[in-house]
Scaffold this motif. Structure first.
Motif, mmCIF file in Angstrom:
data_model
loop_
_atom_site.group_PDB
_atom_site.id
_atom_site.type_symbol
_atom_site.label_atom_id
_atom_site.label_comp_id
_atom_site.label_asym_id
_atom_site.label_seq_id
_atom_site.Cartn_x
_atom_site.Cartn_y
_atom_site.Cartn_z
ATOM 1 N N VAL A 74 0.827 -1.211 0.000
ATOM 2 C CA VAL A 74 0.000 0.000 0.000
ATOM 3 C C VAL A 74 0.858 1.257 0.000
ATOM 4 C CG1 VAL A 74 -1.674 1.293 1.389
ATOM 5 C CG2 VAL A 74 -1.985 -1.173 1.049
ATOM 6 N N ALA A 75 1.919 1.265 0.801
ATOM 7 C CA ALA A 75 2.790 2.455 0.867
ATOM 8 C C ALA A 75 3.399 2.764 -0.497
ATOM 9 C CB ALA A 75 3.882 2.260 1.911
ATOM 10 N N ALA A 76 3.738 1.741 -1.259
ATOM 11 C CA ALA A 76 4.310 1.962 -2.594
ATOM 12 C C ALA A 76 3.264 2.544 -3.545
ATOM 13 C CB ALA A 76 4.875 0.660 -3.150
ATOM 14 N N VAL A 77 2.029 2.062 -3.459
ATOM 15 C CA VAL A 77 0.951 2.637 -4.286
ATOM 16 C C VAL A 77 0.784 4.112 -3.937
ATOM 17 C CG1 VAL A 77 -1.532 2.596 -4.801
ATOM 18 C CG2 VAL A 77 -0.268 0.440 -4.601
ATOM 19 N N ASP A 78 0.734 4.403 -2.637
ATOM 20 C CA ASP A 78 0.579 5.796 -2.199
ATOM 21 C C ASP A 78 1.734 6.675 -2.666
ATOM 22 O OD1 ASP A 78 -1.842 5.182 -0.973
ATOM 23 O OD2 ASP A 78 -0.944 4.932 1.012
ATOM 24 N N ALA A 79 2.949 6.137 -2.624
ATOM 25 C CA ALA A 79 4.119 6.910 -3.063
ATOM 26 C C ALA A 79 4.054 7.194 -4.556
ATOM 27 C CB ALA A 79 5.402 6.164 -2.714
ATOM 28 N N TRP A 80 3.659 6.207 -5.354
ATOM 29 C CA TRP A 80 3.511 6.430 -6.791
ATOM 30 C C TRP A 80 2.423 7.464 -7.060
ATOM 31 C CZ3 TRP A 80 6.186 5.603 -11.053
ATOM 32 C CH2 TRP A 80 7.227 4.680 -11.006
ATOM 33 N N PRO A 95 -5.890 6.604 -4.453
ATOM 34 C CA PRO A 95 -5.840 5.146 -4.338
ATOM 35 C C PRO A 95 -6.993 4.640 -3.472
ATOM 36 C CG PRO A 95 -3.675 6.083 -3.906
ATOM 37 C CD PRO A 95 -4.655 7.228 -3.950
ATOM 38 N N SER A 96 -7.464 3.452 -3.794
ATOM 39 C CA SER A 96 -8.559 2.872 -3.016
ATOM 40 C C SER A 96 -8.457 1.358 -3.002
ATOM 41 C CB SER A 96 -9.908 3.308 -3.582
ATOM 42 O OG SER A 96 -10.076 2.802 -4.888
ATOM 43 N N HIS A 97 -9.127 0.784 -1.999
ATOM 44 C CA HIS A 97 -9.197 -0.668 -1.876
ATOM 45 C C HIS A 97 -10.285 -1.190 -2.809
ATOM 46 C CE1 HIS A 97 -7.220 0.394 1.925
ATOM 47 N NE2 HIS A 97 -6.617 -0.769 1.766
ATOM 48 N N MET A 98 -10.000 -2.298 -3.443
ATOM 49 C CA MET A 98 -10.993 -2.975 -4.285
ATOM 50 C C MET A 98 -11.170 -4.381 -3.713
ATOM 51 S SD MET A 98 -9.831 -1.642 -8.060
ATOM 52 C CE MET A 98 -11.335 -2.135 -8.872
ATOM 53 N N PRO A 99 -12.026 -4.518 -2.672
ATOM 54 C CA PRO A 99 -12.182 -5.807 -1.994
ATOM 55 C C PRO A 99 -12.553 -6.953 -2.937
ATOM 56 C CG PRO A 99 -13.340 -4.083 -0.791
ATOM 57 C CD PRO A 99 -12.873 -3.489 -2.097
ATOM 58 N N ARG A 100 -13.318 -6.646 -3.953
ATOM 59 C CA ARG A 100 -13.736 -7.684 -4.911
ATOM 60 C C ARG A 100 -12.539 -8.417 -5.506
ATOM 61 N NH1 ARG A 100 -16.953 -6.474 -10.548
ATOM 62 N NH2 ARG A 100 -16.952 -8.609 -11.303
ATOM 63 N N PHE A 101 -11.443 -7.696 -5.725
ATOM 64 C CA PHE A 101 -10.252 -8.279 -6.342
ATOM 65 C C PHE A 101 -9.083 -8.431 -5.368
ATOM 66 C CE2 PHE A 101 -12.507 -5.991 -9.782
ATOM 67 C CZ PHE A 101 -12.882 -7.101 -10.530
ATOM 68 N N GLY A 102 -9.249 -7.975 -4.138
ATOM 69 C CA GLY A 102 -8.184 -8.084 -3.155
ATOM 70 C C GLY A 102 -6.980 -7.220 -3.480
ATOM 71 N N LEU A 103 -7.247 -5.982 -3.903
ATOM 72 C CA LEU A 103 -6.133 -5.107 -4.259
ATOM 73 C C LEU A 103 -6.385 -3.671 -3.848
ATOM 74 C CD1 LEU A 103 -6.957 -3.400 -7.088
ATOM 75 C CD2 LEU A 103 -6.735 -5.675 -8.014
ATOM 76 N N TYR A 104 -5.343 -2.889 -3.955
ATOM 77 C CA TYR A 104 -5.349 -1.455 -3.655
ATOM 78 C C TYR A 104 -4.687 -0.781 -4.841
ATOM 79 C CZ TYR A 104 -4.196 2.812 -0.965
ATOM 80 O OH TYR A 104 -4.077 4.104 -0.502
ATOM 81 N N SER A 105 -5.351 0.244 -5.408
ATOM 82 C CA SER A 105 -4.797 0.824 -6.632
ATOM 83 C C SER A 105 -5.338 2.213 -6.916
ATOM 84 C CB SER A 105 -5.106 -0.081 -7.829
ATOM 85 O OG SER A 105 -6.484 -0.032 -8.149
ATOM 86 N N GLU A 117 -2.780 1.540 -14.415
ATOM 87 C CA GLU A 117 -3.180 1.297 -13.035
ATOM 88 C C GLU A 117 -1.926 0.944 -12.253
ATOM 89 O OE1 GLU A 117 -6.203 -1.619 -10.561
ATOM 90 O OE2 GLU A 117 -5.346 -2.348 -12.446
ATOM 91 N N VAL A 118 -1.739 1.581 -11.103
ATOM 92 C CA VAL A 118 -0.666 1.211 -10.195
ATOM 93 C C VAL A 118 -1.337 0.478 -9.041
ATOM 94 C CG1 VAL A 118 1.190 2.025 -8.711
ATOM 95 C CG2 VAL A 118 0.736 3.189 -10.873
ATOM 96 N N GLN A 119 -0.941 -0.783 -8.801
ATOM 97 C CA GLN A 119 -1.661 -1.570 -7.807
ATOM 98 C C GLN A 119 -0.751 -2.492 -7.025
ATOM 99 O OE1 GLN A 119 -4.399 -4.149 -10.068
ATOM 100 N NE2 GLN A 119 -3.148 -5.880 -9.444
ATOM 101 N N CYS A 120 -1.279 -2.927 -5.882
ATOM 102 C CA CYS A 120 -0.660 -3.992 -5.112
ATOM 103 C C CYS A 120 -1.762 -4.961 -4.700
ATOM 104 C CB CYS A 120 0.071 -3.460 -3.875
ATOM 105 S SG CYS A 120 -1.000 -2.809 -2.581
ATOM 106 N N PHE A 121 -1.386 -6.209 -4.556
ATOM 107 C CA PHE A 121 -2.322 -7.213 -4.052
ATOM 108 C C PHE A 121 -2.291 -7.169 -2.537
ATOM 109 C CE2 PHE A 121 -1.263 -9.016 -8.257
ATOM 110 C CZ PHE A 121 -2.543 -9.001 -8.792
ATOM 111 N N LEU A 122 -3.432 -7.352 -1.913
ATOM 112 C CA LEU A 122 -3.531 -7.251 -0.458
ATOM 113 C C LEU A 122 -3.445 -8.589 0.257
ATOM 114 C CD1 LEU A 122 -6.308 -4.520 -0.287
ATOM 115 C CD2 LEU A 122 -3.855 -4.240 0.101
ATOM 116 N N ASP A 123 -3.385 -9.666 -0.474
ATOM 117 C CA ASP A 123 -3.315 -10.979 0.196
ATOM 118 C C ASP A 123 -1.955 -11.581 0.156
ATOM 119 O OD1 ASP A 123 -3.328 -11.410 -2.556
ATOM 120 O OD2 ASP A 123 -5.096 -12.647 -2.538
#
Length: 123
Positions: A74-80, A95-105, A117-123
């Motif tokens: 998440v910190a890397a998404v925020d930095a980008w 940036p926002s959480h997308m629970p449906r896909f388990g990511l933040y982008s 899209e700049v994203q990270c997986f949350l799992d």
């Protein structure tokens, strides 16, 4: 069968200069190949983004496509996001959480309207 060694996603432009500034200078991607009217940028070990000036049926057509850039956490998404906002890139919200896909982008557009899209997986 020989293994695939790299992957290039191509986008097209009427004017390559703004794209070079975006992909090289703003995003910080290294140029792997410069053919004048086409350039290939290294995004990570085996992936590339190619930008080419339009010709013979190859047109700027950003509708329906997207380039996703994966980062670690998440910190890397925020930095980008902060980096691209500071560079006055066309950022499409926070940036926002997308629970449906388990990511933040978050999403932004390159100079020709292609969505990144700049994203990270949350799992």
């Amino acid at each position: 069968m020989q293994p695939i060694t790299k992957q290039i996603t191509w986008v097209y432009t009427e004017d390559i200069a703004p794209c070079v500034r975006f992909y090289r200078d703003v995003l910080g991607f290294e140029v792997e190949r410069d053919a004048g009217s086409a350039m290939i940028f290294i995004t990570t070990a085996g992936a590339r983004i190619g930008v080419c000036e339009t010709f013979e049926g190859r047109v700027v057509a950003p509708e329906g496509g997207m380039i996703t850039l994966l980062v670690d956490g998440v910190a890397a998404v925020d930095a980008w996001h902060a980096r691209l906002v500071a560079a006055k890139v066309d950022v499409q919200g926070a940036p926002s959480h997308m629970p449906r896909f388990g990511l933040y982008s978050f999403f932004c557009r390159d100079p020709n309207g292609y969505v990144l899209e700049v994203q990270c997986f949350l799992d």
